[in-house]
Write a protein that holds these residues in place. Structure first.
Motif, PDB file in Angstrom:
ATOM      1  N   ARG A  97       0.819  -1.208   0.000  1.00 23.53           N
ATOM      2  CA  ARG A  97       0.000   0.000   0.000  1.00 23.53           C
ATOM      3  C   ARG A  97       0.853   1.258   0.000  1.00 23.53           C
ATOM      4  NH1 ARG A  97      -0.836  -2.196   5.232  1.00 23.53           N
ATOM      5  NH2 ARG A  97      -2.927  -2.924   4.755  1.00 23.53           N
ATOM      6  N   PHE A 105      -0.626 -13.514  -6.777  1.00 24.98           N
ATOM      7  CA  PHE A 105      -1.148 -14.485  -5.832  1.00 24.98           C
ATOM      8  C   PHE A 105      -2.131 -15.397  -6.560  1.00 24.98           C
ATOM      9  CE2 PHE A 105      -4.063 -15.660  -2.323  1.00 24.98           C
ATOM     10  CZ  PHE A 105      -3.129 -16.209  -1.457  1.00 24.98           C
ATOM     11  N   ARG A 129     -13.948  -9.828  -6.459  1.00 29.38           N
ATOM     12  CA  ARG A 129     -12.875  -8.886  -6.216  1.00 29.38           C
ATOM     13  C   ARG A 129     -12.030  -9.484  -5.104  1.00 29.38           C
ATOM     14  NH1 ARG A 129     -14.573  -2.818  -4.714  1.00 29.38           N
ATOM     15  NH2 ARG A 129     -15.480  -2.850  -6.772  1.00 29.38           N
ATOM     16  N   ILE A 130     -10.791  -9.755  -5.393  1.00 33.10           N
ATOM     17  CA  ILE A 130      -9.883 -10.304  -4.388  1.00 33.10           C
ATOM     18  C   ILE A 130      -8.630  -9.445  -4.387  1.00 33.10           C
ATOM     19  CG2 ILE A 130      -8.545 -12.305  -3.640  1.00 33.10           C
ATOM     20  CD1 ILE A 130     -10.459 -14.064  -5.247  1.00 33.10           C
ATOM     21  N   ASP A 131      -8.468  -8.660  -3.362  1.00 34.20           N
ATOM     22  CA  ASP A 131      -7.297  -7.794  -3.283  1.00 34.20           C
ATOM     23  C   ASP A 131      -6.654  -7.958  -1.921  1.00 34.20           C
ATOM     24  OD1 ASP A 131      -7.713  -6.527  -5.843  1.00 34.20           O
ATOM     25  OD2 ASP A 131      -9.395  -5.479  -4.910  1.00 34.20           O
ATOM     26  N   ILE A 132      -5.351  -8.055  -1.923  1.00 33.50           N
ATOM     27  CA  ILE A 132      -4.620  -8.210  -0.673  1.00 33.50           C
ATOM     28  C   ILE A 132      -3.679  -7.028  -0.524  1.00 33.50           C
ATOM     29  CG2 ILE A 132      -3.301  -9.831   0.710  1.00 33.50           C
ATOM     30  CD1 ILE A 132      -3.934 -11.949  -1.386  1.00 33.50           C
ATOM     31  N   TYR A 133      -3.727  -6.394   0.630  1.00 31.91           N
ATOM     32  CA  TYR A 133      -2.902  -5.225   0.876  1.00 31.91           C
ATOM     33  C   TYR A 133      -1.996  -5.460   2.062  1.00 31.91           C
ATOM     34  CZ  TYR A 133      -6.551  -3.269  -2.048  1.00 31.91           C
ATOM     35  OH  TYR A 133      -7.422  -3.046  -3.078  1.00 31.91           O
ATOM     36  N   GLY A 134      -0.813  -4.901   1.977  1.00 33.77           N
ATOM     37  CA  GLY A 134       0.120  -5.015   3.069  1.00 33.77           C
ATOM     38  C   GLY A 134       1.204  -3.971   2.915  1.00 33.77           C
TER      39      GLY A 134
ATOM     40  N   ILE B 114      -3.580 -16.622   2.470  1.00 33.53           N
ATOM     41  CA  ILE B 114      -3.178 -15.232   2.250  1.00 33.53           C
ATOM     42  C   ILE B 114      -2.129 -14.816   3.265  1.00 33.53           C
ATOM     43  CG2 ILE B 114      -3.943 -12.850   2.533  1.00 33.53           C
ATOM     44  CD1 ILE B 114      -6.555 -13.575   1.218  1.00 33.53           C
ATOM     45  N   ILE B 126      -1.201  -7.081   6.981  1.00 32.78           N
ATOM     46  CA  ILE B 126      -1.987  -7.616   5.871  1.00 32.78           C
ATOM     47  C   ILE B 126      -3.468  -7.359   6.059  1.00 32.78           C
ATOM     48  CG2 ILE B 126      -2.582  -9.703   4.610  1.00 32.78           C
ATOM     49  CD1 ILE B 126       0.331  -8.728   4.457  1.00 32.78           C
ATOM     50  N   ASP B 127      -4.091  -6.976   4.978  1.00 37.17           N
ATOM     51  CA  ASP B 127      -5.541  -6.849   4.965  1.00 37.17           C
ATOM     52  C   ASP B 127      -6.006  -7.316   3.596  1.00 37.17           C
ATOM     53  OD1 ASP B 127      -8.017  -6.357   5.889  1.00 37.17           O
ATOM     54  OD2 ASP B 127      -7.701  -4.235   6.306  1.00 37.17           O
ATOM     55  N   HIS B 128      -7.246  -7.682   3.529  1.00 41.30           N
ATOM     56  CA  HIS B 128      -7.703  -8.160   2.226  1.00 41.30           C
ATOM     57  C   HIS B 128      -9.139  -7.766   1.974  1.00 41.30           C
ATOM     58  CE1 HIS B 128      -8.840 -11.464   5.015  1.00 41.30           C
ATOM     59  NE2 HIS B 128      -9.984 -11.323   4.387  1.00 41.30           N
ATOM     60  N   ARG B 129      -9.509  -7.883   0.739  1.00 42.79           N
ATOM     61  CA  ARG B 129     -10.857  -7.560   0.314  1.00 42.79           C
ATOM     62  C   ARG B 129     -11.321  -8.711  -0.561  1.00 42.79           C
ATOM     63  NH1 ARG B 129     -11.661  -1.902  -2.753  1.00 42.79           N
ATOM     64  NH2 ARG B 129     -10.941  -1.054  -0.786  1.00 42.79           N
ATOM     65  N   ILE B 130     -12.343  -9.381  -0.116  1.00 41.54           N
ATOM     66  CA  ILE B 130     -12.883 -10.489  -0.903  1.00 41.54           C
ATOM     67  C   ILE B 130     -14.373 -10.261  -1.049  1.00 41.54           C
ATOM     68  CG2 ILE B 130     -13.243 -12.971  -1.040  1.00 41.54           C
ATOM     69  CD1 ILE B 130     -10.869 -13.337   0.840  1.00 41.54           C
ATOM     70  N   ASP B 131     -14.791  -9.899  -2.229  1.00 43.12           N
ATOM     71  CA  ASP B 131     -16.201  -9.624  -2.461  1.00 43.12           C
ATOM     72  C   ASP B 131     -16.660 -10.389  -3.701  1.00 43.12           C
ATOM     73  OD1 ASP B 131     -16.450  -7.688  -0.344  1.00 43.12           O
ATOM     74  OD2 ASP B 131     -15.296  -6.327  -1.613  1.00 43.12           O
TER      75      ASP B 131
END
Lengths: 149, 149
Positions: A97, A105, A129-134, B114, B126-131
DNA sequence: TTTGGTGCAAAACCTTTGCATTAGG
DNA sequence: CCTAATGCAAAGGTTTTGCACCAAA
């Protein structure tokens, strides 16, 4: 006066089509990190000493995205980020981020689960929607020092 | 004259704290679908015949979210959707993009993948968004008729 | 009186668009 | 001359915020 062949002009036209496009591509090619349109615009002004307008950056990025030359990724704050596309296909990433660094991934098995789950529940037109933030090691090292040790 | 206990007043104060809050809660409780602030505002005007301002709806929803009374979910177009929280904990859903109906989707094993992937790559925080978005059977049946049969 | 909920208008923020101008062939 | 790129300002759309007002205790 044999008017110049229209087809022959096409390459020239394309090359000239966007005066700024090559600059935007150059800015993108500095590395493979994801960057926002505004970051790119700033880069173009500072590092590349260009005077391109933000609007034009957006327009060029949109065109490049349509042409599949760049790919986009949503940031945690919902901004759109861009980078040169290295291959075809859609991927999901672990995204830093802070600097936009991205690690691909693999999610295929999970995507299959999604689809079967969705159809089992009678849903159609599935999308996800699959997004990973770090914060990547490099960025974390730089900023995780509240006070000098 | 034993002044009324301050603690005893607390419930009354809380009940009065937001004149509109009960209306918003009533609107939310009509069903367990996710709704946008604007949809709720519209509902409150039409079905509930209230004259609450949109700003206030946003403020109340934000407070309820903080208090964990409602949970939020992002729509495909990035709007924030709200619904009454049925239990504690964070979940991921398959969401109908038309009516907001939601089916809980288990992602724990994937989330573990993840996290291990992220730490293996040196990422922190780490954080993620899965929709997951789709059109539920009901909505699909209703709208998939381009012309009357 | 004091606290804080409320409404309205305006701001924030990213991205797109309308429109007039200009560049290039 | 003609097409298409460009810049600027403004719009779009959701959510937040500043500020004055009002209600309840």
């Amino acid at each position: 006066m044999t008017p110049r062949l229209r087809d022959a002009n096409a390459p020239a036209r394309r090359a000239q089509r966007a005066r700024w496009q090559s600059s935007v591509l150059a800015a993108l090619k500095r590395d493979d990190h994801f960057r926002s349109a505004q970051q790119l615009h700033l880069d173009l002004h500072t590092t590349f000493a260009t005077s391109i307008a933000l609007t034009t950056v957006y327009r060029i990025l949109r065109r490049l995205t349509t042409q599949q030359i760049v790919e986009t990724q949503r940031a945690e704050n919902d901004e759109l980020l861009y980078r040169i596309r290295d291959d075809s296909g859609h991927h999901h990433y672990l995204l830093c981020r802070t600097c936009g660094r991205a690690e691909r991934f693999a999610v295929e098995p999970f995507e299959r689960r999604i689809d079967s789950f969705a159809s089992a529940h009678g849903y159609a037109d599935i999308d996800h929607r699959i997004d990973i933030y770090g914060t990547c090691a490099e960025c974390h090292a730089g900023s995780s020092r509240p006070t000098k040790t």
